[in-house]
Design a protein around this motif. Structure first.
Motif, PDB file in Angstrom:
ATOM      1  N   MET A   1     -49.662  -0.491  23.019  1.00 56.72           N
ATOM      2  CA  MET A   1     -49.535   0.245  21.784  1.00 56.72           C
ATOM      3  C   MET A   1     -50.013   1.678  21.957  1.00 56.72           C
ATOM      4  N   THR A   2     -51.068   1.844  22.718  1.00 49.76           N
ATOM      5  CA  THR A   2     -51.570   3.191  22.970  1.00 49.76           C
ATOM      6  C   THR A   2     -50.531   4.005  23.728  1.00 49.76           C
ATOM      7  N   ALA A   3     -49.892   3.387  24.716  1.00 48.38           N
ATOM      8  CA  ALA A   3     -48.859   4.090  25.489  1.00 48.38           C
ATOM      9  C   ALA A   3     -47.705   4.517  24.591  1.00 48.38           C
ATOM     10  N   ALA A   4     -47.309   3.654  23.675  1.00 51.93           N
ATOM     11  CA  ALA A   4     -46.226   4.009  22.758  1.00 51.93           C
ATOM     12  C   ALA A   4     -46.632   5.163  21.857  1.00 51.93           C
ATOM     13  N   ALA A   5     -47.855   5.148  21.390  1.00 52.99           N
ATOM     14  CA  ALA A   5     -48.331   6.228  20.524  1.00 52.99           C
ATOM     15  C   ALA A   5     -48.396   7.549  21.277  1.00 52.99           C
ATOM     16  N   VAL A   6     -48.873   7.511  22.520  1.00 46.68           N
ATOM     17  CA  VAL A   6     -48.965   8.732  23.323  1.00 46.68           C
ATOM     18  C   VAL A   6     -47.571   9.249  23.677  1.00 46.68           C
ATOM     19  N   ALA A   7     -46.658   8.349  24.013  1.00 41.24           N
ATOM     20  CA  ALA A   7     -45.293   8.752  24.354  1.00 41.24           C
ATOM     21  C   ALA A   7     -44.569   9.360  23.156  1.00 41.24           C
ATOM     22  N   TRP A   8     -44.946   8.960  21.974  1.00 38.61           N
ATOM     23  CA  TRP A   8     -44.278   9.437  20.775  1.00 38.61           C
ATOM     24  C   TRP A   8     -44.531  10.923  20.512  1.00 38.61           C
ATOM     25  N   VAL A   9     -45.717  11.416  20.855  1.00 34.92           N
ATOM     26  CA  VAL A   9     -46.099  12.797  20.538  1.00 34.92           C
ATOM     27  C   VAL A   9     -45.115  13.813  21.115  1.00 34.92           C
ATOM     28  N   PRO A  10     -44.845  13.814  22.430  1.00 32.81           N
ATOM     29  CA  PRO A  10     -43.906  14.828  22.945  1.00 32.81           C
ATOM     30  C   PRO A  10     -42.477  14.592  22.449  1.00 32.81           C
ATOM     31  N   LEU A  11     -42.081  13.342  22.296  1.00 32.90           N
ATOM     32  CA  LEU A  11     -40.731  13.065  21.805  1.00 32.90           C
ATOM     33  C   LEU A  11     -40.555  13.612  20.399  1.00 32.90           C
ATOM     34  N   ASN A  12     -41.526  13.418  19.568  1.00 36.83           N
ATOM     35  CA  ASN A  12     -41.470  13.891  18.192  1.00 36.83           C
ATOM     36  C   ASN A  12     -41.435  15.414  18.136  1.00 36.83           C
ATOM     37  N   ASN A  13     -42.184  16.074  19.015  1.00 34.74           N
ATOM     38  CA  ASN A  13     -42.222  17.530  19.012  1.00 34.74           C
ATOM     39  C   ASN A  13     -40.969  18.155  19.593  1.00 34.74           C
ATOM     40  N   LEU A  14     -40.292  17.470  20.495  1.00 30.02           N
ATOM     41  CA  LEU A  14     -39.100  18.026  21.131  1.00 30.02           C
ATOM     42  C   LEU A  14     -37.855  17.933  20.258  1.00 30.02           C
ATOM     43  N   ASP A  15     -37.729  16.864  19.521  1.00 33.22           N
ATOM     44  CA  ASP A  15     -36.485  16.622  18.794  1.00 33.22           C
ATOM     45  C   ASP A  15     -36.795  16.134  17.376  1.00 33.22           C
ATOM     46  N   LYS A  16     -36.676  17.014  16.421  1.00 40.31           N
ATOM     47  CA  LYS A  16     -36.997  16.658  15.029  1.00 40.31           C
ATOM     48  C   LYS A  16     -35.992  15.666  14.438  1.00 40.31           C
ATOM     49  N   ARG A  17     -34.807  15.520  15.052  1.00 44.85           N
ATOM     50  CA  ARG A  17     -33.825  14.555  14.541  1.00 44.85           C
ATOM     51  C   ARG A  17     -34.331  13.126  14.677  1.00 44.85           C
ATOM     52  N   VAL A  18     -35.267  12.909  15.575  1.00 44.97           N
ATOM     53  CA  VAL A  18     -35.824  11.587  15.808  1.00 44.97           C
ATOM     54  C   VAL A  18     -36.591  11.095  14.585  1.00 44.97           C
TER      55      VAL A  18
END
Length: 53
Positions: A1-18
């Motif tokens: 769960m921690t890995a998913a939360a950490v992975a989400w940060v850059p993905l969310n910042n790169l593409d707002k359509r997500v």
């Protein structure tokens, strides 16, 4: 769960359509989106794991 939360940060910042549609507008620059529900699910999962141990 921690890995998913950490992975989400850059993905969310790169593409707002997500983020998906806005569910609740808090201010001109802030809103709760459908992607924020993932965070709620992860927190609930973490609570369940902690309570189970």
């Amino acid at each position: 769960m921690t890995a998913a939360a950490v992975a989400w940060v850059p993905l969310n910042n790169l593409d707002k359509r997500v983020e998906g549609p806005k569910l609740l507008v808090l201010s001109q620059n802030h809103a709760v989106t459908t992607a924020d529900l993932l965070s709620v699910a992860l927190v609930l999962g973490a609570v369940a794991v902690v309570r189970g141990s």
